[in-house]
Structures are given as structure tokens and as C-alpha cells.
Design a protein around this motif. Structure first.
Motif, PDB file in Angstrom:
ATOM      1  N   TRP A 237     -20.092 -34.768  25.992  1.00 40.74           N
ATOM      2  CA  TRP A 237     -20.969 -34.900  24.825  1.00 40.74           C
ATOM      3  C   TRP A 237     -20.684 -36.154  23.999  1.00 40.74           C
ATOM      4  O   TRP A 237     -21.625 -36.742  23.441  1.00 40.74           O
ATOM      5  CB  TRP A 237     -20.908 -33.644  23.956  1.00 40.74           C
ATOM      6  CG  TRP A 237     -19.617 -33.445  23.203  1.00 40.74           C
ATOM      7  CD1 TRP A 237     -18.555 -32.688  23.564  1.00 40.74           C
ATOM      8  CD2 TRP A 237     -19.264 -34.041  21.935  1.00 40.74           C
ATOM      9  NE1 TRP A 237     -17.546 -32.765  22.632  1.00 40.74           N
ATOM     10  CE2 TRP A 237     -17.970 -33.581  21.613  1.00 40.74           C
ATOM     11  CE3 TRP A 237     -19.910 -34.894  21.058  1.00 40.74           C
ATOM     12  CZ2 TRP A 237     -17.308 -33.964  20.442  1.00 40.74           C
ATOM     13  CZ3 TRP A 237     -19.255 -35.291  19.885  1.00 40.74           C
ATOM     14  CH2 TRP A 237     -17.982 -34.820  19.592  1.00 40.74           C
ATOM     15  N   PRO A 238     -19.415 -36.624  23.887  1.00 42.03           N
ATOM     16  CA  PRO A 238     -19.217 -37.870  23.125  1.00 42.03           C
ATOM     17  C   PRO A 238     -19.920 -39.080  23.768  1.00 42.03           C
ATOM     18  O   PRO A 238     -20.402 -39.965  23.070  1.00 42.03           O
ATOM     19  CB  PRO A 238     -17.698 -38.053  23.107  1.00 42.03           C
ATOM     20  CG  PRO A 238     -17.145 -36.686  23.331  1.00 42.03           C
ATOM     21  CD  PRO A 238     -18.108 -36.047  24.283  1.00 42.03           C
ATOM     22  N   VAL A 239     -19.981 -39.117  25.108  1.00 42.75           N
ATOM     23  CA  VAL A 239     -20.677 -40.209  25.792  1.00 42.75           C
ATOM     24  C   VAL A 239     -22.177 -40.111  25.537  1.00 42.75           C
ATOM     25  O   VAL A 239     -22.852 -41.126  25.308  1.00 42.75           O
ATOM     26  CB  VAL A 239     -20.381 -40.183  27.305  1.00 42.75           C
ATOM     27  CG1 VAL A 239     -21.230 -41.211  28.046  1.00 42.75           C
ATOM     28  CG2 VAL A 239     -18.908 -40.439  27.564  1.00 42.75           C
TER      29      VAL A 239
ATOM     30  N   VAL B 177     -13.946 -52.470  21.360  1.00 40.85           N
ATOM     31  CA  VAL B 177     -14.815 -51.288  21.429  1.00 40.85           C
ATOM     32  C   VAL B 177     -15.319 -50.935  20.031  1.00 40.85           C
ATOM     33  O   VAL B 177     -16.510 -50.641  19.844  1.00 40.85           O
ATOM     34  CB  VAL B 177     -14.054 -50.099  22.052  1.00 40.85           C
ATOM     35  CG1 VAL B 177     -14.864 -48.811  21.922  1.00 40.85           C
ATOM     36  CG2 VAL B 177     -13.743 -50.378  23.514  1.00 40.85           C
ATOM     37  N   LEU B 178     -14.433 -50.974  19.050  1.00 36.06           N
ATOM     38  CA  LEU B 178     -14.835 -50.669  17.669  1.00 36.06           C
ATOM     39  C   LEU B 178     -15.883 -51.660  17.170  1.00 36.06           C
ATOM     40  O   LEU B 178     -16.843 -51.266  16.498  1.00 36.06           O
ATOM     41  CB  LEU B 178     -13.611 -50.702  16.750  1.00 36.06           C
ATOM     42  CG  LEU B 178     -12.684 -49.490  16.823  1.00 36.06           C
ATOM     43  CD1 LEU B 178     -11.401 -49.760  16.041  1.00 36.06           C
ATOM     44  CD2 LEU B 178     -13.376 -48.248  16.269  1.00 36.06           C
TER      45      LEU B 178
ATOM     46  N   ILE C 108     -14.626 -42.926  14.086  1.00 35.50           N
ATOM     47  CA  ILE C 108     -14.548 -41.524  14.513  1.00 35.50           C
ATOM     48  C   ILE C 108     -14.935 -41.388  15.990  1.00 35.50           C
ATOM     49  O   ILE C 108     -14.252 -40.705  16.769  1.00 35.50           O
ATOM     50  CB  ILE C 108     -15.456 -40.643  13.634  1.00 35.50           C
ATOM     51  CG1 ILE C 108     -14.916 -40.598  12.199  1.00 35.50           C
ATOM     52  CG2 ILE C 108     -15.563 -39.232  14.211  1.00 35.50           C
ATOM     53  CD1 ILE C 108     -15.844 -39.923  11.218  1.00 35.50           C
ATOM     54  N   LEU C 109     -16.029 -42.037  16.380  1.00 34.48           N
ATOM     55  CA  LEU C 109     -16.486 -41.943  17.773  1.00 34.48           C
ATOM     56  C   LEU C 109     -15.452 -42.513  18.744  1.00 34.48           C
ATOM     57  O   LEU C 109     -15.188 -41.920  19.798  1.00 34.48           O
ATOM     58  CB  LEU C 109     -17.809 -42.686  17.941  1.00 34.48           C
ATOM     59  CG  LEU C 109     -19.093 -41.876  17.817  1.00 34.48           C
ATOM     60  CD1 LEU C 109     -20.304 -42.783  17.984  1.00 34.48           C
ATOM     61  CD2 LEU C 109     -19.129 -40.743  18.830  1.00 34.48           C
ATOM     62  N   ALA C 110     -14.877 -43.648  18.401  1.00 34.84           N
ATOM     63  CA  ALA C 110     -13.869 -44.242  19.279  1.00 34.84           C
ATOM     64  C   ALA C 110     -12.664 -43.318  19.414  1.00 34.84           C
ATOM     65  O   ALA C 110     -12.111 -43.165  20.509  1.00 34.84           O
ATOM     66  CB  ALA C 110     -13.443 -45.605  18.735  1.00 34.84           C
TER      67      ALA C 110
END
Length: 263
Positions: free
Chosen positions: A30-32, A123-124, A161-163
Motif C-alpha cells: 500500500w505505501p507504493v 528520495v526525499l 513520513i512516506l519515505a
């Protein structure tokens, strides 16, 4: 199309990819699915970097406005240098270089390379830029009345948060590409998709879009791909607002639910 429709179409497209991945027994964590939908929504605004009045030109204040000026001039220079005698003369670079499949692949591939080689901070940075654009596109009414700093803070907080979630084992940093050192290689895929979805959306409008450049069509290097004239619409028209945007919401919802196993 206008910014909100572009972003909605981008999010819906990635959720559709999530549904397809689940159907082929390679489901997205789900995060992807979430990160990809937001990346794709943001990337679906990026081709308009060649237009100083576009949503993206306002997203990062003077930095994005200045970048739009540079990209517009670069796109115009490439158009003049590569146009065929059958291509019309023009005075600016909008809907040229950044509205092609080649640009989409180069930008997406570049983001993947930066994510793999640059580590967490790269990535951030990629997440931050695209999440700010996603906010500008998906929440455009709220974003327009809010200060830029609040939008940037929301983008930065969401990216952090996502990273952090993606970095957890099994949450998708190595989705699709599982070899050593290939974490976040998939990050460029929603960016390529978002740019291509933008181009397809613009191809449906009156002006068409030269998606296939530099492949010549009908002796034109910058042939504006699109459906028959009677099936096209003007950007911001009722077709976009009353038909396409609701359709993108429904398709995105169905795609997301399917990707998560609810259907």
C-alpha cells in the motif's frame, strides 16, 4: 487540460497500474500504491514547465517561475532547430519538447538514477517536489488560498513520513526491482506515466500534442497527435470538468480498491 484534471488523471493511472500489478500476481504494497499515485499526480503537471502561466510555475515561487522561463526558451530553441518545412512557425516553446515521450522517459529515468545513487536525501527531494505539485493539482482550490510556505511544509512533512514508511521492510522500497542496490529504482515509473498521461490529455484538446517527436508523421517532425477534430475539446471546458474529472475519480477509486484486494 487544466492542472486539476491532469493531476487526477495521473493518480487514476497509477491506481490502475496497481490493479494490473495485482492481477498479474505482483501486487504493490500500500505505501507504493499511495506514493506512486501522488508522484504520478505531481508528475502529470510537470510537462507544463514550458508555460509561465501553468500551475507548476507557481508551485515553488521565483524558482519555478524562473525555471519555466528557461525551459520555455530551451523548448523553443529545440523546436526551431528540428522543425520540418511543414511544421508551423511559432513564438514560444509550449507543447513542444516537454510534451514528448522522449522527455517523459528521460525525466523518469533520471529520477530513478538519482534515487538509486543519491540515497535517502535524493528520495526525499524527489518526493517533496512531486508531493508539492500533487497538492497544487489535487487540492488546487485550497492551495490557491493558502500560503506557499504551508503547501511546502505539507509536501515536506508528507515526503518525510512516506519515505520512512517505504524504508520499513516489506513496505516497498524494493518493489519490482529486488536486486542489491536497486531500492527505489521503481520511483521513476510513476513519473514517466504522469508525464505521458499529461501528454495524452493534451492530445484530446483542440491543439493536439506532439507526443511522438522526433518521429516524423505526415512530413511533420512535430505532428500534433489527437483524435478527429470533432472529438476534441477546449481546455477547461464542460467536457473536462463535468465528464472527465468525475470519470478519473471513479476509475481511480475502482483501481485503488482492486489493487488493495477489495474486489
Amino acid at each position: 487540460m487544466m492542472g486539476p484534471a491532469h493531476s487526477l488523471s495521473g493518480a487514476a493511472a497509477w491506481l490502475g497500474v496497481g490493479a494490473a500489478a495485482a492481477a498479474f500476481d505482483h501486487p504493490m504494497p500500500w505505501p507504493v500504491l499511495l506514493a506512486g499515485a501522488l508522484l504520478c499526480a505531481g508528475a502529470a503537471l510537470a510537462p507544463d514547465l514550458d508555460h509561465k502561466s501553468a500551475t507548476i510555475s507557481r508551485a515553488f515561487g521565483p524558482v519555478s517561475r524562473g525555471l519555466c522561463e528557461i525551459v520555455d526558451k530551451l523548448s523553443y530553441a529545440v523546436y526551431k532547430a528540428t522543425r520540418s518545412p511543414q511544421d508551423p512557425r511559432r513564438s514560444g516553446g509550449h507543447r513542444t519538447l516537454t510534451h514528448t515521450w522522449l522527455w517523459a522517459v528521460l525525466i523518469g529515468g533520471g529520477c530513478s538514477a538519482v534515487a538509486v545513487t543519491g540515497g535517502r536525501w535524493a528520495v526525499l527531494a524527489i518526493l517533496f517536489v512531486h508531493l508539492v505539485l500533487a497538492v497544487e493539482g489535487l487540492l488546487w482550490r485550497a492551495a490557491r488560498v493558502s500560503s506557499d510556505i504551508l503547501v511546502w511544509l505539507l509536501g515536506a512533512t508528507s515526503a518525510w513520513i512516506l519515505a520512512g514508511v517505504l524504508d520499513q521492510p516489506g513496505n516497498g522500497s524494493d518493489w519490482l526491482f529486488t536486486g542489491p542496490g536497486q531500492e527505489y529504482l521503481w520511483l521513476g515509473l510513476p513519473i514517466v506515466l504522469g508525464a505521458l498521461v499529461h501528454d495524452i490529455g493534451d492530445a484530446l484538446t483542440v491543439s493536439g500534442c506532439p507526443i511522438l517527436w522526433p518521429i516524423p508523421i505526415a512530413r511533420k517532425r512535430w505532428y500534433p497527435i489527437g483524435p478527429p477534430k470533432g472529438m476534441r475539446f477546449r481546455a477547461g471546458s464542460w467536457v473536462e470538468l463535468k465528464v472527465l474529472m468525475p470519470a478519473f475519480m471513479v476509475l481511480g477509486g475502482v483501481g485503488g480498491a482492486t489493487a488493495l484486494g477489495f474486489f
